[in-house]
Each structure stands twice: as structure tokens, then as C-alpha cells.
Write a protein that holds these residues in place. Sequence first.
Motif, PDB file in Angstrom:
ATOM      1  N   TRP A   1     -26.268  19.905 -21.309  1.00  0.00           N
ATOM      2  CA  TRP A   1     -27.013  21.017 -21.878  1.00  0.00           C
ATOM      3  C   TRP A   1     -26.402  21.520 -23.178  1.00  0.00           C
ATOM      4  CZ3 TRP A   1     -31.631  21.645 -19.937  1.00  0.00           C
ATOM      5  CH2 TRP A   1     -31.874  21.246 -18.633  1.00  0.00           C
ATOM      6  N   LEU A   2     -25.212  21.062 -23.549  1.00  0.00           N
ATOM      7  CA  LEU A   2     -24.558  21.550 -24.753  1.00  0.00           C
ATOM      8  C   LEU A   2     -24.754  20.591 -25.923  1.00  0.00           C
ATOM      9  CD1 LEU A   2     -21.272  22.843 -23.116  1.00  0.00           C
ATOM     10  CD2 LEU A   2     -23.282  24.147 -23.773  1.00  0.00           C
ATOM     11  N   GLN A   3     -25.949  20.104 -26.090  1.00  0.00           N
ATOM     12  CA  GLN A   3     -26.275  19.191 -27.190  1.00  0.00           C
ATOM     13  C   GLN A   3     -26.734  19.992 -28.400  1.00  0.00           C
ATOM     14  OE1 GLN A   3     -26.023  15.848 -27.315  1.00  0.00           O
ATOM     15  NE2 GLN A   3     -25.112  15.850 -25.286  1.00  0.00           N
ATOM     16  N   ARG A   4     -26.611  19.369 -29.538  1.00  0.00           N
ATOM     17  CA  ARG A   4     -27.139  19.987 -30.748  1.00  0.00           C
ATOM     18  C   ARG A   4     -28.656  19.850 -30.774  1.00  0.00           C
ATOM     19  NH1 ARG A   4     -23.308  21.150 -34.643  1.00  0.00           N
ATOM     20  NH2 ARG A   4     -21.270  20.248 -34.237  1.00  0.00           N
ATOM     21  N   LYS A   5     -29.280  20.629 -31.617  1.00  0.00           N
ATOM     22  CA  LYS A   5     -30.733  20.613 -31.724  1.00  0.00           C
ATOM     23  C   LYS A   5     -31.203  19.238 -32.179  1.00  0.00           C
ATOM     24  CE  LYS A   5     -34.530  23.181 -33.746  1.00  0.00           C
ATOM     25  NZ  LYS A   5     -34.910  24.294 -34.609  1.00  0.00           N
ATOM     26  N   GLY A   6     -32.183  18.696 -31.463  1.00  0.00           N
ATOM     27  CA  GLY A   6     -32.752  17.409 -31.823  1.00  0.00           C
ATOM     28  C   GLY A   6     -32.160  16.241 -31.051  1.00  0.00           C
ATOM     29  N   GLN A   7     -31.053  16.438 -30.341  1.00  0.00           N
ATOM     30  CA  GLN A   7     -30.457  15.359 -29.563  1.00  0.00           C
ATOM     31  C   GLN A   7     -31.015  15.389 -28.141  1.00  0.00           C
ATOM     32  OE1 GLN A   7     -26.270  16.001 -29.841  1.00  0.00           O
ATOM     33  NE2 GLN A   7     -26.086  14.902 -31.775  1.00  0.00           N
TER      34      GLN A   7
END
Length: 76
Positions: free
Chosen positions: A61-67
Motif C-alpha cells: 500500500w506504500l507505493q507511489r502514485k501510478g505504480q
Amino acid sequence: MAGNPLVKEDPAIERFNNMRERAYLNFRWTKKTTRTAIVGVIILPGMVYWLASKYQGKFDWLQRKGQPLLPTTKLE
């Protein structure tokens, strides 16, 4: 205490509140209430536990936007 003399009590609301407060006195175990109790106490929490344990740690859940949330694996 008699309450506020300016407020008129509604007999239908008083009967409903009385019925709701004393519902446990008229409770009976029937097929429907037994089925509802088993589903609400055993099956539903069991399904939530199973889903939680099955998907625990699967998503990041701690991905950057768009990943994507699912980790990508390359097949070689």
C-alpha cells in the motif's frame, strides 16, 4: 418527574419504545433466529478471518502514485 407539559406524547411512539425495550422477554429460538445467529457469529467472522489471512502482506500500500499495488515479477 412528569416531563414537559408542553410536549404531547404520541401513543404509537410510546408503544413502539415499550415493545423495543422488552423484546428480549418474547425471544424464542426458531430456525430463522438460529440460522441468523450462526451466520452472524460463526460464518461471517470466519470468512473475514480467512480473507484477511489469505491476503495478508500481498499488497504493497506504500507505493507511489501510478505504480501498481501488486508487486510485478518478471518471468525469465
